[in-house]
Design a protein around this motif. Structure first.
Motif, PDB file in Angstrom:
ATOM      1  N   ASN A 157      13.367  -0.778  40.387  1.00 27.80           N
ATOM      2  CA  ASN A 157      12.846  -0.515  39.045  1.00 27.80           C
ATOM      3  C   ASN A 157      11.666   0.440  39.003  1.00 27.80           C
ATOM      4  O   ASN A 157      11.327   0.955  37.935  1.00 27.80           O
ATOM      5  N   GLU A 158      11.033   0.684  40.155  1.00 32.69           N
ATOM      6  CA  GLU A 158       9.789   1.454  40.171  1.00 32.69           C
ATOM      7  C   GLU A 158       9.842   2.645  41.126  1.00 32.69           C
ATOM      8  O   GLU A 158       8.803   3.073  41.637  1.00 32.69           O
ATOM      9  N   VAL A 159      11.014   3.186  41.378  1.00 30.03           N
ATOM     10  CA  VAL A 159      11.135   4.269  42.361  1.00 30.03           C
ATOM     11  C   VAL A 159      10.401   5.515  41.882  1.00 30.03           C
ATOM     12  O   VAL A 159      10.628   6.009  40.777  1.00 30.03           O
ATOM     13  N   ARG A 160       9.506   6.015  42.721  1.00 35.30           N
ATOM     14  CA  ARG A 160       8.781   7.257  42.431  1.00 35.30           C
ATOM     15  C   ARG A 160       9.206   8.386  43.360  1.00 35.30           C
ATOM     16  O   ARG A 160       9.277   9.541  42.954  1.00 35.30           O
ATOM     17  N   PHE A 161       9.464   8.052  44.615  1.00 34.83           N
ATOM     18  CA  PHE A 161       9.849   9.052  45.610  1.00 34.83           C
ATOM     19  C   PHE A 161      11.203   8.660  46.191  1.00 34.83           C
ATOM     20  O   PHE A 161      11.321   7.624  46.848  1.00 34.83           O
ATOM     21  N   LEU A 162      12.193   9.483  45.938  1.00 32.73           N
ATOM     22  CA  LEU A 162      13.563   9.176  46.371  1.00 32.73           C
ATOM     23  C   LEU A 162      14.087  10.295  47.259  1.00 32.73           C
ATOM     24  O   LEU A 162      14.029  11.480  46.894  1.00 32.73           O
ATOM     25  N   LEU A 261      23.486  14.386  40.331  1.00 34.99           N
ATOM     26  CA  LEU A 261      22.288  13.547  40.358  1.00 34.99           C
ATOM     27  C   LEU A 261      21.884  13.073  38.969  1.00 34.99           C
ATOM     28  O   LEU A 261      20.973  12.251  38.825  1.00 34.99           O
ATOM     29  N   GLN A 262      22.560  13.552  37.947  1.00 35.18           N
ATOM     30  CA  GLN A 262      22.174  13.231  36.577  1.00 35.18           C
ATOM     31  C   GLN A 262      22.023  11.738  36.300  1.00 35.18           C
ATOM     32  O   GLN A 262      21.005  11.315  35.743  1.00 35.18           O
ATOM     33  N   PRO A 263      23.002  10.904  36.659  1.00 33.25           N
ATOM     34  CA  PRO A 263      22.870   9.476  36.336  1.00 33.25           C
ATOM     35  C   PRO A 263      21.644   8.823  36.967  1.00 33.25           C
ATOM     36  O   PRO A 263      20.980   8.009  36.329  1.00 33.25           O
ATOM     37  N   ILE A 264      21.345   9.173  38.211  1.00 31.24           N
ATOM     38  CA  ILE A 264      20.178   8.593  38.882  1.00 31.24           C
ATOM     39  C   ILE A 264      18.895   9.040  38.185  1.00 31.24           C
ATOM     40  O   ILE A 264      17.992   8.229  37.940  1.00 31.24           O
ATOM     41  N   ILE A 265      18.808  10.318  37.841  1.00 33.40           N
ATOM     42  CA  ILE A 265      17.604  10.843  37.189  1.00 33.40           C
ATOM     43  C   ILE A 265      17.418  10.220  35.813  1.00 33.40           C
ATOM     44  O   ILE A 265      16.304   9.870  35.408  1.00 33.40           O
ATOM     45  N   SER A 266      18.505  10.053  35.105  1.00 35.11           N
ATOM     46  CA  SER A 266      18.439   9.459  33.771  1.00 35.11           C
ATOM     47  C   SER A 266      18.025   7.992  33.820  1.00 35.11           C
ATOM     48  O   SER A 266      17.242   7.530  32.984  1.00 35.11           O
ATOM     49  N   GLU A 267      18.510   7.274  34.812  1.00 36.77           N
ATOM     50  CA  GLU A 267      18.252   5.835  34.881  1.00 36.77           C
ATOM     51  C   GLU A 267      16.867   5.509  35.428  1.00 36.77           C
ATOM     52  O   GLU A 267      16.261   4.523  35.037  1.00 36.77           O
ATOM     53  N   HIS A 268      16.358   6.350  36.335  1.00 36.09           N
ATOM     54  CA  HIS A 268      15.065   6.062  36.973  1.00 36.09           C
ATOM     55  C   HIS A 268      14.001   7.023  36.426  1.00 36.09           C
ATOM     56  O   HIS A 268      13.713   8.063  37.001  1.00 36.09           O
ATOM     57  N   LYS A 269      13.393   6.623  35.329  1.00 36.89           N
ATOM     58  CA  LYS A 269      12.429   7.479  34.645  1.00 36.89           C
ATOM     59  C   LYS A 269      11.068   7.485  35.318  1.00 36.89           C
ATOM     60  O   LYS A 269      10.180   8.246  34.936  1.00 36.89           O
ATOM     61  N   THR A 270      10.873   6.639  36.331  1.00 34.08           N
ATOM     62  CA  THR A 270       9.602   6.618  37.057  1.00 34.08           C
ATOM     63  C   THR A 270       9.561   7.651  38.183  1.00 34.08           C
ATOM     64  O   THR A 270       8.519   7.821  38.814  1.00 34.08           O
ATOM     65  N   LEU A 271      10.669   8.331  38.433  1.00 39.33           N
ATOM     66  CA  LEU A 271      10.742   9.275  39.552  1.00 39.33           C
ATOM     67  C   LEU A 271       9.718  10.401  39.426  1.00 39.33           C
ATOM     68  O   LEU A 271       9.590  11.034  38.377  1.00 39.33           O
ATOM     69  N   ASP A 272       8.996  10.649  40.514  1.00 46.08           N
ATOM     70  CA  ASP A 272       8.071  11.774  40.600  1.00 46.08           C
ATOM     71  C   ASP A 272       8.610  12.882  41.498  1.00 46.08           C
ATOM     72  O   ASP A 272       8.247  14.047  41.351  1.00 46.08           O
ATOM     73  N   ASN A 273       9.453  12.504  42.436  1.00 46.96           N
ATOM     74  CA  ASN A 273       9.962  13.486  43.400  1.00 46.96           C
ATOM     75  C   ASN A 273      11.317  13.027  43.910  1.00 46.96           C
ATOM     76  O   ASN A 273      11.486  11.858  44.248  1.00 46.96           O
ATOM     77  N   LEU A 274      12.274  13.961  43.936  1.00 47.51           N
ATOM     78  CA  LEU A 274      13.619  13.650  44.414  1.00 47.51           C
ATOM     79  C   LEU A 274      14.053  14.743  45.386  1.00 47.51           C
ATOM     80  O   LEU A 274      13.935  15.931  45.084  1.00 47.51           O
ATOM     81  N   VAL A 275      14.564  14.320  46.535  1.00 46.42           N
ATOM     82  CA  VAL A 275      15.077  15.252  47.541  1.00 46.42           C
ATOM     83  C   VAL A 275      16.470  14.807  47.944  1.00 46.42           C
ATOM     84  O   VAL A 275      16.685  13.641  48.281  1.00 46.42           O
ATOM     85  N   LEU A 276      17.418  15.716  47.891  1.00 45.48           N
ATOM     86  CA  LEU A 276      18.781  15.454  48.356  1.00 45.48           C
ATOM     87  C   LEU A 276      19.071  16.422  49.494  1.00 45.48           C
ATOM     88  O   LEU A 276      19.154  17.639  49.291  1.00 45.48           O
ATOM     89  N   THR A 277      19.180  15.890  50.691  1.00 46.17           N
ATOM     90  CA  THR A 277      19.370  16.720  51.871  1.00 46.17           C
ATOM     91  C   THR A 277      20.557  16.203  52.670  1.00 46.17           C
ATOM     92  O   THR A 277      21.339  15.393  52.175  1.00 46.17           O
ATOM     93  N   MET A 287      13.393  18.342  43.480  1.00 42.74           N
ATOM     94  CA  MET A 287      12.987  18.275  42.080  1.00 42.74           C
ATOM     95  C   MET A 287      11.663  17.533  42.001  1.00 42.74           C
ATOM     96  O   MET A 287      11.549  16.415  42.507  1.00 42.74           O
ATOM     97  N   ASN A 288      10.658  18.152  41.360  1.00 40.92           N
ATOM     98  CA  ASN A 288       9.391  17.466  41.160  1.00 40.92           C
ATOM     99  C   ASN A 288       9.377  16.781  39.799  1.00 40.92           C
ATOM    100  O   ASN A 288      10.378  16.806  39.077  1.00 40.92           O
ATOM    101  N   ARG A 289       8.247  16.182  39.455  1.00 38.54           N
ATOM    102  CA  ARG A 289       8.191  15.381  38.232  1.00 38.54           C
ATOM    103  C   ARG A 289       8.504  16.213  36.987  1.00 38.54           C
ATOM    104  O   ARG A 289       9.263  15.778  36.114  1.00 38.54           O
ATOM    105  N   ASP A 290       7.904  17.410  36.889  1.00 35.77           N
ATOM    106  CA  ASP A 290       8.143  18.257  35.718  1.00 35.77           C
ATOM    107  C   ASP A 290       9.610  18.672  35.629  1.00 35.77           C
ATOM    108  O   ASP A 290      10.187  18.724  34.532  1.00 35.77           O
ATOM    109  N   GLN A 291      10.216  18.979  36.768  1.00 32.21           N
ATOM    110  CA  GLN A 291      11.617  19.394  36.772  1.00 32.21           C
ATOM    111  C   GLN A 291      12.539  18.222  36.409  1.00 32.21           C
ATOM    112  O   GLN A 291      13.538  18.409  35.707  1.00 32.21           O
ATOM    113  N   LEU A 292      12.201  17.039  36.876  1.00 28.31           N
ATOM    114  CA  LEU A 292      12.982  15.849  36.527  1.00 28.31           C
ATOM    115  C   LEU A 292      12.915  15.579  35.026  1.00 28.31           C
ATOM    116  O   LEU A 292      13.928  15.284  34.388  1.00 28.31           O
TER     117      LEU A 292
END
Length: 389
Positions: A157-162, A261-277, A287-292
């Motif tokens: 529920n509180e993911v910030r860095f994924l 990645l749309q569903p994950i980004i939409s569901e987790h509004k606490t995200l500050d940073n997302l990396v898919l490698t 994707m940083n917070r502003d981009q998310l």
């Protein structure tokens, strides 16, 4: 004498671990990060079970890829007719992923990344869970229950860095060829940097013999003077065509990852940073917070041809070196660096006189490839344009 003989009996009944504050346990869980390890922590106690969903730093390592045709283990081998159909597609050889003998195009396995949950097959029994890329949220295949990252992340529920790590890069390249890319996205592509080389070899010559800065000299490999220009043979021997393929392949792979990645980004509004490698280190989407937030507010434009984000019209800058020797003895032959930005963004940069700023290019890769990028941007720049696709 027993070490516990001097301890009052009532103290032996106290679980001192329970006296640790929740904040300290969450600090430990955030250091763990791995979603499967956190899942095991959940079954330790009710307290752990209530704290793990509050973890802010989560790493999802995908174990395997299950294609649309892999609903059962026996379907992993494709028929001759299907193989011939794939061979007729000119892009199928550029974009495919191999896992346990199954050939899967990235459009398939990335699309399978983010699907809604579905009941597992009634046949077989579930023995051990694993993360997979497939359209179903949960699948029972060969006695193993597979869970998609989307399904697993719903418990947090509180993911910030994924960070999500695929088992391998999408782009099939020949042995010895170097191809790496990094792309930043908001609701569309913000920028992309691609580093490639036709081959990578190692020189026994010490980098310290080539100057105090540790940068080795570059030359054209043919004994002539290297003035930073692209040799004529680059256009006639297929070198330019190969770089175009690398560029388009990387952009398609990046836009496919972004779209899914749309569903994950939409569901987790606490995200500050997302990396898919990926485990190969071939491609990184960031994707940083502003981009998310931009993606949540401004819907992306989907490509009509496939399930990926539409790539806008682009301006590209290319740097090339026939022979690039890095500190440590690594030699990149046919080294190529491509910096890509949307045409609209490039126009704004020109208006602000920021066109010469290439710091974002040289910082796109970890060492030793960051050094390669820094060396390449000092060479002659070639400008290209590409239409939206």
């Amino acid at each position: 004498m027993s070490p516990f003989s001097s301890v009052p009996p009532e103290d032996l009944l106290i679980d001192h671990f329970d006296q640790l504050p929740d904040s300290l346990l969450l600090l430990v869980f955030n250091k763990i990060g791995d979603v499967k390890a956190l899942g095991r922590c959940c079954v330790v106690s009710r307290r752990f079970h209530s704290l793990v969903p509050q973890v802010e730093n989560v790493v999802v390592r995908v174990d395997c890829v299950i294609s649309d045709d892999d609903s059962s283990p026996s379907s992993s081998s494709s028929s001759p007719s299907s193989s011939s159909d794939k061979s007729r597609n000119p892009l199928s050889n550029l974009f495919r992923f191999v896992f346990l003998g199954t050939v899967v195009k990235p459009y398939q396995f990335l699309t399978q990344f983010l699907g809604g949950p579905k009941r597992p097959s009634s046949s077989g029994s579930s023995s051990s869970p694993s993360l997979f890329l497939a359209e179903d949220g949960e699948v029972d295949q060969g006695g193993v229950t597979h869970h998609s990252p989307t399904q697993v992340l719903k418990n947090f529920n509180e993911v910030r860095f994924l960070r999500i790590e695929l088992p391998g890069g999408e782009l099939g390249i020949d042995d010895g060829v170097l191809l790496k890319w990094r792309a930043d996205f908001g609701s569309t592509l913000d920028n992309c940097v691609i580093l490639g080389a036709s081959s990578v070899v190692y020189s026994t010559k010490s980098a310290n013999d080539n100057g105090a800065d540790g940068f080795c000299a570059t030359n054209n490999g043919g004994g002539g003077e290297d003035n930073g220009s692209i040799p004529e043979s680059f256009y006639t021997n297929g070198g330019l065509k190969l770089r175009v393929v690398w560029t388009i392949s990387s952009l398609i792979a990046a836009s496919a990852r972004h779209f899914l990645l749309q569903p994950i980004i939409s569901e987790h509004k606490t995200l500050d940073n997302l990396v898919l490698t990926d485990a190969d280190g071939q491609g990184v989407l960031c994707m940083n917070r502003d981009q998310l937030e931009e993606l949540r507010v401004k819907p992306l434009s989907a490509s009509s041809a496939s399930k990926r984000t539409q790539v806008p019209a682009l301006n590209m800058r290319l740097w090339y070196a026939p022979h690039l020797e890095l500190p440590g003895g690594m030699v990149l032959k046919g080294a190529t660096l491509v910096a890509i930005r949307p045409s609209e963004q490039s126009a704004v940069s020109i208006a602000r006189k920021e066109v010469s700023d290439v710091s974002w290019v040289s910082m796109a890769f970890e060492e030793p490839y960051g050094t390669a990028a820094k060396m390449l941007v000092k060479r002659r720049t070639y400008c290209l344009e590409m239409n939206s696709f």
